[in-house]
Design an enzyme around this catalytic site. Structure first.
Site, PDB file in Angstrom:
ATOM      1  N   ARG A   1      -2.096  -2.555  15.113  1.00 48.91           N
ATOM      2  CA  ARG A   1      -2.499  -1.621  14.045  1.00 48.91           C
ATOM      3  C   ARG A   1      -3.877  -2.010  13.505  1.00 48.91           C
ATOM      4  O   ARG A   1      -4.752  -1.160  13.310  1.00 48.91           O
ATOM      5  CB  ARG A   1      -1.455  -1.636  12.937  1.00 48.91           C
ATOM      6  CG  ARG A   1      -1.775  -0.782  11.702  1.00 48.91           C
ATOM      7  CD  ARG A   1      -0.525  -0.761  10.811  1.00 48.91           C
ATOM      8  NE  ARG A   1      -0.801  -0.380   9.439  1.00 48.91           N
ATOM      9  CZ  ARG A   1      -0.839   0.870   8.987  1.00 48.91           C
ATOM     10  NH1 ARG A   1      -0.666   1.889   9.830  1.00 48.91           N
ATOM     11  NH2 ARG A   1      -1.059   1.134   7.710  1.00 48.91           N
TER      12      ARG A   1
ATOM     13  N   LYS B   1       5.280   5.934   4.483  1.00 49.89           N
ATOM     14  CA  LYS B   1       5.831   5.374   3.256  1.00 49.89           C
ATOM     15  C   LYS B   1       5.929   6.451   2.181  1.00 49.89           C
ATOM     16  O   LYS B   1       5.060   7.311   2.069  1.00 49.89           O
ATOM     17  CB  LYS B   1       4.953   4.228   2.747  1.00 49.89           C
ATOM     18  CG  LYS B   1       5.123   2.920   3.515  1.00 49.89           C
ATOM     19  CD  LYS B   1       4.333   1.816   2.845  1.00 49.89           C
ATOM     20  CE  LYS B   1       4.566   0.469   3.520  1.00 49.89           C
ATOM     21  NZ  LYS B   1       3.799  -0.619   2.859  1.00 49.89           N
TER      22      LYS B   1
ATOM     23  N   ARG C   1       2.598   2.047  11.685  1.00 45.95           N
ATOM     24  CA  ARG C   1       3.407   0.884  11.344  1.00 45.95           C
ATOM     25  C   ARG C   1       4.544   0.807  12.369  1.00 45.95           C
ATOM     26  O   ARG C   1       5.016   1.820  12.857  1.00 45.95           O
ATOM     27  CB  ARG C   1       3.970   1.003   9.935  1.00 45.95           C
ATOM     28  CG  ARG C   1       2.900   1.119   8.844  1.00 45.95           C
ATOM     29  CD  ARG C   1       3.525   1.326   7.482  1.00 45.95           C
ATOM     30  NE  ARG C   1       2.513   1.420   6.430  1.00 45.95           N
ATOM     31  CZ  ARG C   1       1.975   2.557   6.012  1.00 45.95           C
ATOM     32  NH1 ARG C   1       2.371   3.720   6.539  1.00 45.95           N
ATOM     33  NH2 ARG C   1       1.069   2.559   5.056  1.00 45.95           N
TER      34      ARG C   1
ATOM     35  N   TYR D   1     -11.153  -4.009   6.347  1.00 49.32           N
ATOM     36  CA  TYR D   1     -11.615  -4.047   7.734  1.00 49.32           C
ATOM     37  C   TYR D   1     -13.133  -4.139   7.822  1.00 49.32           C
ATOM     38  O   TYR D   1     -13.662  -4.579   8.840  1.00 49.32           O
ATOM     39  CB  TYR D   1     -11.119  -2.804   8.485  1.00 49.32           C
ATOM     40  CG  TYR D   1      -9.626  -2.776   8.641  1.00 49.32           C
ATOM     41  CD1 TYR D   1      -8.977  -3.600   9.550  1.00 49.32           C
ATOM     42  CD2 TYR D   1      -8.844  -1.941   7.853  1.00 49.32           C
ATOM     43  CE1 TYR D   1      -7.611  -3.595   9.684  1.00 49.32           C
ATOM     44  CE2 TYR D   1      -7.468  -1.919   7.976  1.00 49.32           C
ATOM     45  CZ  TYR D   1      -6.853  -2.747   8.891  1.00 49.32           C
ATOM     46  OH  TYR D   1      -5.491  -2.739   9.005  1.00 49.32           O
TER      47      TYR D   1
ATOM     48  N   HIS E   1      -2.886   4.708   4.227  1.00 53.99           N
ATOM     49  CA  HIS E   1      -3.120   3.881   3.043  1.00 53.99           C
ATOM     50  C   HIS E   1      -3.274   4.772   1.812  1.00 53.99           C
ATOM     51  O   HIS E   1      -4.064   5.715   1.817  1.00 53.99           O
ATOM     52  CB  HIS E   1      -4.391   3.042   3.205  1.00 53.99           C
ATOM     53  CG  HIS E   1      -4.252   1.924   4.180  1.00 53.99           C
ATOM     54  ND1 HIS E   1      -5.332   1.290   4.763  1.00 53.99           N
ATOM     55  CD2 HIS E   1      -3.154   1.298   4.670  1.00 53.99           C
ATOM     56  CE1 HIS E   1      -4.905   0.341   5.572  1.00 53.99           C
ATOM     57  NE2 HIS E   1      -3.587   0.323   5.527  1.00 53.99           N
TER      58      HIS E   1
ATOM     59  N   HIS F   1       1.604  -5.439  14.130  1.00 57.06           N
ATOM     60  CA  HIS F   1       0.594  -5.236  13.090  1.00 57.06           C
ATOM     61  C   HIS F   1      -0.804  -5.596  13.586  1.00 57.06           C
ATOM     62  O   HIS F   1      -1.795  -5.024  13.122  1.00 57.06           O
ATOM     63  CB  HIS F   1       0.943  -6.057  11.847  1.00 57.06           C
ATOM     64  CG  HIS F   1       0.742  -5.303  10.578  1.00 57.06           C
ATOM     65  ND1 HIS F   1       1.412  -4.125  10.287  1.00 57.06           N
ATOM     66  CD2 HIS F   1      -0.088  -5.521   9.521  1.00 57.06           C
ATOM     67  CE1 HIS F   1       1.020  -3.677   9.108  1.00 57.06           C
ATOM     68  NE2 HIS F   1       0.110  -4.487   8.630  1.00 57.06           N
TER      69      HIS F   1
END
Length: 341
Positions: free
Chosen positions: A282, A201, A177, A314, A305, A279
Site C-alpha cells: 500500500r 473505513k 487496505r 509520503y 485517507h 501495508h
C-alpha cells in the site's frame, strides 16, 4: 502549666499499606477491574501488569508504595525510562497504564488526588512508511504468477497462481487496505471494468482506477474462482466474495492467509520478511504514484485517507522528487542563476 501541642498535619492521602505486597494487591485489583468492566484483552492486561510492577519496583527502592507516589516520584520513573533509551511508544503506553491506575485509585477512594494530571506524554514522532523500489515490485509481481506448489495437479496449480496474481496486482494497483482487499465483493468487479468500487473505513465508498495489468489479472482469475468455493451451506456466504475461502468463517480469504501468501511470494524473489507486508505494498503504491508526479489530493482519495495530513507523510520519503518538482514548476526557481554565455 500544661503545654499546648499543635495538631498533627492531616495526611496528604488516606492511610494505606506501604509494603510491596500491598502495592501488588492494588495493581491486581486494578487489572481485574480492567478485565471485567472494560473488557481489556489478555495482551493489554499483561502489558499493564509489567508496566505497573516495574513502577512498583522502582518506587520501592525509593521507599514509596505504588499507590502513594507523588508527582515527583512518577516524574523520576519517567526520567528513568528515558535514560534506558526506551522507545517513545513504549513510554507512552506506560504513561497510559499509570494514568488509568490512578483513576482507579481515585474511584476506589484509595487516593484523593491524581498526580498524573500534569505529566507530559513523550513525543512519539511519526515513522516513515516502508516501501519497495519499483524494481523490487516488478520482481514481486513476476513471482506472484508462479504457483505455490509446482507439483500440484495442473488445474489446481493454475487456480492458485491466478488467485495469487490477482490479489497482488489489485493491491499494488489500488493501494487497498488488506481488510478491504480480502473482503472485496464479487459485485465490485466486472469483466473489463476500469474502476474498482471499494467500501472503506466508516462504510465510506470510494472509486479507485484499475491498471491494465490488474484488470487482466481479474479477468484471468474469474474462471478459476468457482473451484475455490466451499460446498454445502457455506457456499451461500462465500459466493458473494471475489476471493472466497472454503474454510474461513467469514467466507473469504483471511488477512492472515494473505499475509502468509505474500511472505511466500516475497521469499521467491529474495525479499526478507521484515521488508514485506500488505501495508508495505500500500505504501509502495502511494510512493510510486507521487514519484511520478501524481497530485497529493488524488492519492489521498485513492487511499481513503480522511485527512490529507496522513497522506503528506509520503512526501518526506521523496526529497529528490520534491526538489526537482520545485526546480521545474516554481516560476522563480531559477532566479539568480547565471545566464549562459
Amino acid at each position: 502549666m500544661t503545654r499546648s501541642v499543635p495538631p498533627a498535619a492531616p495526611p496528604a492521602e488516606p492511610s494505606s499499606p506501604q509494603g510491596p505486597s500491598d502495592a501488588r494487591f492494588r495493581i491486581e485489583a486494578f487489572l481485574e477491574m480492567m478485565a471485567v468492566e472494560r473488557g481489556a484483552s489478555p495482551r493489554t492486561l499483561d502489558g499493564y501488569r509489567r508496566d505497573l510492577l516495574d513502577l512498583a519496583e522502582f518506587l520501592a527502592a525509593r521507599g514509596v508504595a505504588a499507590d502513594q507516589a507523588a508527582e515527583d516520584d512518577l516524574r523520576a520513573w519517567l526520567q528513568y525510562m528515558a535514560a534506558r533509551a526506551m522507545a517513545p511508544r513504549t513510554a507512552a503506553r506506560r504513561l497510559s497504564a499509570l494514568r488509568q491506575f490512578h483513576q482507579f485509585l481515585l474511584a476506589e477512594k484509595i487516593r484523593t488526588t491524581d498526580p498524573t494530571t500534569t505529566l507530559d506524554a513523550p513525543r512519539l514522532g511519526r515513522p516513515l512508511p516502508k516501501f519497495l523500489t519499483e524494481s523490487e515490485t516488478r520482481q514481486l509481481l513476476d513471482a506472484a504468477r508462479e504457483p505455490p506448489n509446482p507439483d500440484a495437479a495442473e488445474a489446481e496449480a493454475e487456480t492458485a497462481a491466478a488467485r495469487r496474481r490477482a490479489l497482488v496486482e489489485i493491491l499494488y494497483a489500488t493501494g487497498l487496505r488488506v481488510s478491504e482487499l480480502v473482503a472485496l465483493p464479487l459485485s465490485a468487479v466486472q469483466r473489463g471494468q476500469t474502476i474498482l468500487l471499494v467500501m472503506g473505513k466508516g462504510s465510506k465508498e470510494r472509486m479507485v482506477p484499475l491498471t491494465a495489468a490488474a484488470r487482466l489479472a481479474i479477468d484471468d482469475w474469474l474462471p478459476h474462482r468457482p473451484a475455490t468455493l466451499p460446498r454445502g451451506k457455506a457456499r451461500g456466504l462465500a459466493d458473494k466474495f471475489l476471493f472466497p475461502s472454503p474454510t474461513a468463517r467469514d467466507g473469504h480469504l483471511t488477512r492472515d492467509g494473505f499475509y502468509k501468501m505474500l511472505q511466500e511470494i516475497g521469499s521467491r524473489c529474495g525479499l526478507p520478511p521484515e521488508r514485506l507486508s500488505p501495508h508495505v505494498l500500500r505504501h509502495s503504491f502511494a510512493t510510486h504514484l507521487l514519484a511520478h508526479d501524481a497530485d497529493l489530493r488524488s492519492v489521498q482519495q485513492m487511499l481513503g485517507h480522511a485527512d490529507i495530513a496522513t497522506t503528506e507523510i509520503y512526501t518526506h520519503i521523496l526529497p529528490d522528487r520534491l526538489t526537482s518538482l520545485v526546480a521545474r514548476a516554481h516560476p522563480l526557481a531559477n532566479r539568480g542563476k547565471k545566464s549562459d554565455p
